[in-house]
Design a protein around this motif. Structure first.
Motif, PDB file in Angstrom:
ATOM      1  N   ALA A 181      14.256  -1.863  -5.270  1.00  0.00           N
ATOM      2  CA  ALA A 181      13.882  -0.759  -4.379  1.00  0.00           C
ATOM      3  C   ALA A 181      13.033   0.248  -5.135  1.00  0.00           C
ATOM      4  O   ALA A 181      13.111   0.355  -6.364  1.00  0.00           O
ATOM      5  CB  ALA A 181      15.139  -0.082  -3.834  1.00  0.00           C
ATOM      6  N   MET A 182      12.231   0.992  -4.397  1.00  0.00           N
ATOM      7  CA  MET A 182      11.375   2.016  -4.987  1.00  0.00           C
ATOM      8  C   MET A 182      12.206   3.228  -5.397  1.00  0.00           C
ATOM      9  O   MET A 182      12.850   3.848  -4.556  1.00  0.00           O
ATOM     10  CB  MET A 182      10.293   2.442  -3.987  1.00  0.00           C
ATOM     11  N   PRO A 183      12.220   3.591  -6.691  1.00  0.00           N
ATOM     12  CA  PRO A 183      12.947   4.790  -7.109  1.00  0.00           C
ATOM     13  C   PRO A 183      12.168   6.054  -6.748  1.00  0.00           C
ATOM     14  O   PRO A 183      10.970   6.000  -6.471  1.00  0.00           O
ATOM     15  CB  PRO A 183      13.037   4.619  -8.628  1.00  0.00           C
ATOM     16  N   ASP A 184      12.854   7.177  -6.751  1.00  0.00           N
ATOM     17  CA  ASP A 184      12.193   8.444  -6.405  1.00  0.00           C
ATOM     18  C   ASP A 184      11.161   8.859  -7.443  1.00  0.00           C
ATOM     19  O   ASP A 184      10.200   9.552  -7.132  1.00  0.00           O
ATOM     20  CB  ASP A 184      13.247   9.555  -6.269  1.00  0.00           C
ATOM     21  N   THR A 185      11.356   8.441  -8.667  1.00  0.00           N
ATOM     22  CA  THR A 185      10.467   8.845  -9.756  1.00  0.00           C
ATOM     23  C   THR A 185      10.421   7.767 -10.819  1.00  0.00           C
ATOM     24  O   THR A 185      11.368   6.981 -10.963  1.00  0.00           O
ATOM     25  CB  THR A 185      10.942  10.169 -10.384  1.00  0.00           C
ATOM     26  N   GLN A 235      14.602  -0.398 -11.829  1.00  0.00           N
ATOM     27  CA  GLN A 235      13.820  -0.341 -10.595  1.00  0.00           C
ATOM     28  C   GLN A 235      12.415   0.191 -10.865  1.00  0.00           C
ATOM     29  O   GLN A 235      11.425  -0.345 -10.347  1.00  0.00           O
ATOM     30  CB  GLN A 235      14.530   0.537  -9.561  1.00  0.00           C
ATOM     31  N   ALA A 236      12.331   1.229 -11.691  1.00  0.00           N
ATOM     32  CA  ALA A 236      11.024   1.808 -12.016  1.00  0.00           C
ATOM     33  C   ALA A 236      10.149   0.787 -12.740  1.00  0.00           C
ATOM     34  O   ALA A 236       8.950   0.656 -12.443  1.00  0.00           O
ATOM     35  CB  ALA A 236      11.207   3.062 -12.864  1.00  0.00           C
ATOM     36  N   GLY A 237      10.746   0.088 -13.695  1.00  0.00           N
ATOM     37  CA  GLY A 237       9.986  -0.915 -14.433  1.00  0.00           C
ATOM     38  C   GLY A 237       9.475  -2.027 -13.536  1.00  0.00           C
ATOM     39  O   GLY A 237       8.318  -2.449 -13.633  1.00  0.00           O
ATOM     40  N   LEU A 238      10.336  -2.502 -12.642  1.00  0.00           N
ATOM     41  CA  LEU A 238       9.958  -3.586 -11.737  1.00  0.00           C
ATOM     42  C   LEU A 238       8.866  -3.149 -10.759  1.00  0.00           C
ATOM     43  O   LEU A 238       7.816  -3.782 -10.662  1.00  0.00           O
ATOM     44  CB  LEU A 238      11.185  -4.073 -10.958  1.00  0.00           C
TER      45      LEU A 238
END
Length: 258
Positions: free
Chosen positions: A174-178, A189-192
């Motif tokens: 899922a897309m993280p907030d930051t 999640q951010a890395g992906l």
């Protein structure tokens, strides 16, 4: 009506077209060991649930990258739907030229994506398909598929992370907030997601630059396509049904030939 089926490594995606409208869609997990009767039972149940008349289906077409599924699935369609399906393979009429030494190397799903993008949006067009693998295909103004790039998809990359390490957990993609993550799950999640966005932007810009194309539509599709398309400006259109539409167009071209 036209029944279209795409057999992918992870899922089998199916749709029914009544003229230009998709009136039903379903998805199954891809399993090698289903019999033709099991497929037949599943297909007829799904069609009945969606209130699609089996008798009204006069054409079926399959694109597949999983050869071991084909015998049972094809037999099921013949026995339970009463039609012999077309198979997207070398020799079928698509309207797309593949000027490479071995056209058999191009997956049937990529051909269907290319047909859908070229026929619906014109050329030149670049298709970015975000599924089990991330696939980038460039089609010229005259309908030639001249270049293809293949990368691990989001789910494949995620599986590699948590299966190849001792402490990284299985997470929701899922897309993280930051991107400024402060915990393990968010950092993964951010890395992906941001890694995939970066990959997408670089590959698309590099492909268009080397092809000498200043103007080219970019069409995204695939299960994770919406996440990527909504977070970058290099993608012009997100069409979740591009592959199914491409299969329908191929089926119509081959009906006309007959």
């Amino acid at each position: 009506m036209i029944f279209v089926i795409d057999v992918g490594n992870t899922n089998i995606t199916m749709g029914v077209f009544d003229k230009d409208e998709i009136i039903a869609k379903f998805r199954l997990t891809t399993q090698i060991n289903r019999t033709s009767d099991e497929y037949g039972l599943i297909l007829t149940d799904l069609l009945n649930i969606k209130k699609v008349s089996i008798a009204a289906i006069d054409t079926a077409i399959i694109s597949s990258v999983v050869p071991r599924v084909m015998y049972s699935l094809t037999s099921a369609i013949k026995k339970y739907l009463g039609v012999t399906p077309l198979n997207v393979e070398v020799g079928i009429k698509t309207g797309i030229k593949i000027p490479i030494p071995n056209p058999k190397e191009v997956g049937a799903d990529r051909v269907a994506d290319a047909v859908g993008a070229y026929e619906l949006y014109g050329g030149p067009v670049l298709v970015a398909d975000f599924g089990t693998a991330n696939k980038y295909d460039l089609i010229t103004e005259d309908g030639s598929l001249i270049a293809a790039v293949t990368c691990p998809g989001l789910k494949m990359s995620a599986n590699a992370m948590w299966s190849g390490t001792a402490k990284l957990p299985e997470i929701e993609i899922a897309m993280p907030d930051t991107i400024l993550a402060k915990d393990t799950v968010t950092s993964m999640q951010a890395g992906l997601i941001f890694g995939c966005i970066g990959q997408t932007e670089y590959i698309i810009k590099k492909m268009l630059k080397e092809a000498g194309l200043e103007k080219c539509k970019v069409v995204a599709t695939g299960g994770f396509g919406r996440i990527i398309a909504s977070n970058t400006d290099v993608i012009d259109i997100y069409d979740p049904d591009l592959l199914l539409k491409g299969l329908k167009i191929i089926a119509e071209k081959n009906k006309k030939v007959k």
